[in-house]
Design a protein around this motif. Structure first.
Motif, mmCIF file in Angstrom:
data_model
loop_
_atom_site.group_PDB
_atom_site.id
_atom_site.type_symbol
_atom_site.label_atom_id
_atom_site.label_comp_id
_atom_site.label_asym_id
_atom_site.label_seq_id
_atom_site.Cartn_x
_atom_site.Cartn_y
_atom_site.Cartn_z
ATOM 1 N N GLY A 108 0.770 -1.235 0.000
ATOM 2 C CA GLY A 108 0.000 0.000 0.000
ATOM 3 C C GLY A 108 0.799 1.280 0.000
ATOM 4 O O GLY A 108 0.350 2.290 -0.556
ATOM 5 N N HIS A 109 1.988 1.277 0.617
ATOM 6 C CA HIS A 109 2.744 2.521 0.709
ATOM 7 C C HIS A 109 3.225 2.983 -0.664
ATOM 8 O O HIS A 109 3.092 4.157 -1.015
ATOM 9 C CB HIS A 109 3.932 2.341 1.655
ATOM 10 C CG HIS A 109 3.535 1.921 3.038
ATOM 11 N ND1 HIS A 109 3.328 0.606 3.373
ATOM 12 C CD2 HIS A 109 3.298 2.651 4.156
ATOM 13 C CE1 HIS A 109 2.986 0.530 4.648
ATOM 14 N NE2 HIS A 109 2.947 1.762 5.143
ATOM 15 N N VAL A 110 3.780 2.077 -1.448
ATOM 16 C CA VAL A 110 4.256 2.470 -2.775
ATOM 17 C C VAL A 110 3.077 2.689 -3.722
ATOM 18 O O VAL A 110 3.158 3.523 -4.636
ATOM 19 C CB VAL A 110 5.246 1.411 -3.327
ATOM 20 C CG1 VAL A 110 4.537 0.124 -3.713
ATOM 21 C CG2 VAL A 110 6.030 1.972 -4.508
ATOM 22 N N GLU A 111 1.963 1.992 -3.508
ATOM 23 C CA GLU A 111 0.770 2.247 -4.310
ATOM 24 C C GLU A 111 0.242 3.657 -4.026
ATOM 25 O O GLU A 111 -0.188 4.373 -4.943
ATOM 26 C CB GLU A 111 -0.312 1.209 -3.995
ATOM 27 C CG GLU A 111 0.020 -0.217 -4.394
ATOM 28 C CD GLU A 111 -0.030 -0.452 -5.894
ATOM 29 O OE1 GLU A 111 -0.469 0.472 -6.620
ATOM 30 O OE2 GLU A 111 0.386 -1.538 -6.344
ATOM 31 N N SER A 112 0.275 4.060 -2.770
ATOM 32 C CA SER A 112 -0.121 5.417 -2.417
ATOM 33 C C SER A 112 0.822 6.433 -3.033
ATOM 34 O O SER A 112 0.384 7.493 -3.515
ATOM 35 C CB SER A 112 -0.142 5.568 -0.890
ATOM 36 O OG SER A 112 -0.405 6.907 -0.521
ATOM 37 N N PHE A 113 2.100 6.112 -3.035
ATOM 38 C CA PHE A 113 3.079 7.005 -3.665
ATOM 39 C C PHE A 113 2.769 7.176 -5.149
ATOM 40 O O PHE A 113 2.858 8.278 -5.697
ATOM 41 C CB PHE A 113 4.482 6.433 -3.480
ATOM 42 C CG PHE A 113 5.534 7.179 -4.251
ATOM 43 C CD1 PHE A 113 6.109 8.323 -3.730
ATOM 44 C CD2 PHE A 113 5.942 6.749 -5.505
ATOM 45 C CE1 PHE A 113 7.069 9.031 -4.452
ATOM 46 C CE2 PHE A 113 6.898 7.434 -6.231
ATOM 47 C CZ PHE A 113 7.461 8.583 -5.696
ATOM 48 N N HIS A 114 2.400 6.089 -5.821
ATOM 49 C CA HIS A 114 2.070 6.172 -7.245
ATOM 50 C C HIS A 114 0.844 7.052 -7.483
ATOM 51 O O HIS A 114 0.756 7.732 -8.507
ATOM 52 C CB HIS A 114 1.835 4.773 -7.812
ATOM 53 C CG HIS A 114 3.102 4.033 -8.088
ATOM 54 N ND1 HIS A 114 3.139 2.682 -8.334
ATOM 55 C CD2 HIS A 114 4.382 4.474 -8.161
ATOM 56 C CE1 HIS A 114 4.401 2.317 -8.541
ATOM 57 N NE2 HIS A 114 5.156 3.389 -8.437
ATOM 58 N N ALA A 115 -0.095 7.044 -6.564
ATOM 59 C CA ALA A 115 -1.248 7.939 -6.686
ATOM 60 C C ALA A 115 -0.806 9.399 -6.582
ATOM 61 O O ALA A 115 -1.311 10.268 -7.305
ATOM 62 C CB ALA A 115 -2.272 7.615 -5.612
ATOM 63 N N ILE A 116 0.154 9.666 -5.709
ATOM 64 C CA ILE A 116 0.660 11.029 -5.532
ATOM 65 C C ILE A 116 1.385 11.500 -6.786
ATOM 66 O O ILE A 116 1.149 12.606 -7.288
ATOM 67 C CB ILE A 116 1.601 11.094 -4.310
ATOM 68 C CG1 ILE A 116 0.819 10.833 -3.029
ATOM 69 C CG2 ILE A 116 2.291 12.453 -4.231
ATOM 70 C CD1 ILE A 116 1.704 10.658 -1.803
ATOM 71 N N ILE A 117 2.284 10.670 -7.310
ATOM 72 C CA ILE A 117 3.043 11.079 -8.488
ATOM 73 C C ILE A 117 2.146 11.173 -9.718
ATOM 74 O O ILE A 117 2.324 12.039 -10.577
ATOM 75 C CB ILE A 117 4.229 10.111 -8.731
ATOM 76 C CG1 ILE A 117 5.175 10.690 -9.784
ATOM 77 C CG2 ILE A 117 3.764 8.735 -9.152
ATOM 78 C CD1 ILE A 117 6.442 9.876 -9.965
ATOM 79 N N GLY A 118 1.154 10.292 -9.802
ATOM 80 C CA GLY A 118 0.220 10.364 -10.919
ATOM 81 C C GLY A 118 -0.576 11.651 -10.915
ATOM 82 O O GLY A 118 -0.826 12.261 -11.956
#
Length: 309
Positions: free
Chosen positions: A186-196
């Motif tokens: 979840g942490h890196v998935e959340s990061f991908h939402a931020i960068i997206g």
């Protein structure tokens, strides 16, 4: 403590909201302003942002029951690392480029990233060689006896036998998430939402343009963007404050760590405060009229005090 006009505060807020990499809601905005040296109440931040039309629209999504198992719960830095790949469209060859990101789940720091039109296991290995050299070895994790877990999904580059052998040789425990369970990473998935969200308006004509934009984003994410999961601090600053013992942690009912600062944010020596000070001095010089004689108090140093809004 010196009183700052509302117009100056609103100007700072507008600067932050105008940056796709730093744009945030009023709670994180208050923390951002405190790190720049302001002492301001969250309610006033909300009022100023509302009056100026600077509040973000709330995105509401339907959510199912929260996961109670298999979620990452590290209690110290560099003990649980996550990696994943996100794609960005590049016009040059009309194809996607792959961006690999490795983050530390405790501090949320982006430890390493790489980009290319392909992302094979050899590129993943090269990224982890950099993480080992730049982070794990300086921290002497192996000698301290810490177990280091590496989480990833079941992508073919992560399942490669030679990559798994590489992790075993370097005493890294690689585990895979179950199918259709992004919350386990979840942490890196959340990061991908931020960068997206930050790059959603960008058009990349070449891979070089994408790389330049990613360099800017990762630098801001680690050092400037306030993160709500790490005591409303930028991840790199949170890591430094944690080492200094200025952060306490407690677990909530779901086992998630909740961090709290033992010192006010406006007293933290933050690079953001220095940047804000330089901008403020430059702003004053632009408004200042030329003087015929030097001031009597020129050259005298004064102790800096937090701005009260």
């Amino acid at each position: 403590m010196s009183q700052r006009p509302n117009a100056e505060v609103v100007e700072r807020i507008e600067d932050i909201q105008g940056d796709d990499d730093l744009r945030c809601g009023y709670k994180r905005m208050g923390a951002q302003l405190e790190l720049q040296g302001y002492q301001i109440n969250p309610k006033k931040v909300y009022r100023l942002m509302k009056q100026g039309g600077l509040l973000l629209k709330r995105f509401r999504s339907e959510r199912g029951p929260y996961v109670t198992h298999r979620c990452a719960r590290p209690d110290k830095p560099l003990t649980l690392l996550e990696m994943d790949i996100k794609m960005f469209w590049v016009e040059e060859y009309r194809r996607y480029a792959y961006v690999l990101t490795i983050i530390d789940t405790f501090t949320r720091v982006g430890l390493h990233w790489s980009v290319g039109y392909s992302m094979k296991w050899t590129a993943v290995r090269s990224a982890w060689e950099a993480v080992i050299e730049d982070h794990l070895q300086p921290a002497d994790m192996l000698a301290k006896g810490f177990d280091i877990e590496v989480r990833s999904d079941n992508g073919p580059q992560f399942l490669a036998t030679r990559l798994r052998e590489f992790f075993a040789e370097n005493h890294l425990c690689q585990v895979y998430t179950h199918p259709y369970t992004p919350q386990e990473n979840g942490h890196v998935e959340s990061f991908h939402a931020i960068i997206g969200l930050a790059l959603r308006h960008d058009t990349f004509w070449t891979l070089e343009q994408l790389e330049i934009r990613l360099t800017i984003f990762y630098e801001k994410y680690n050092n400037s963007r306030v993160h709500s999961a790490v005591a409303m601090l930028p991840p790199s600053l949170f890591w430094d404050i944690w080492k200094e013992g200025k952060v306490t942690a407690r677990k909530n009912k779901r086992g998630k760590l909740i961090f709290k600062l033992t010192v006010p944010r406006y007293l933290i020596n933050s690079p953001l405060k220095l940047e804000a000070g330089l901008r403020s001095k430059g702003h004053k010089k632009e408004k200042q009229l030329p003087q015929s004689a030097p001031q009597a108090n020129a050259g005298k140093q004064q102790n800096p005090t937090p701005a009260v809004c």
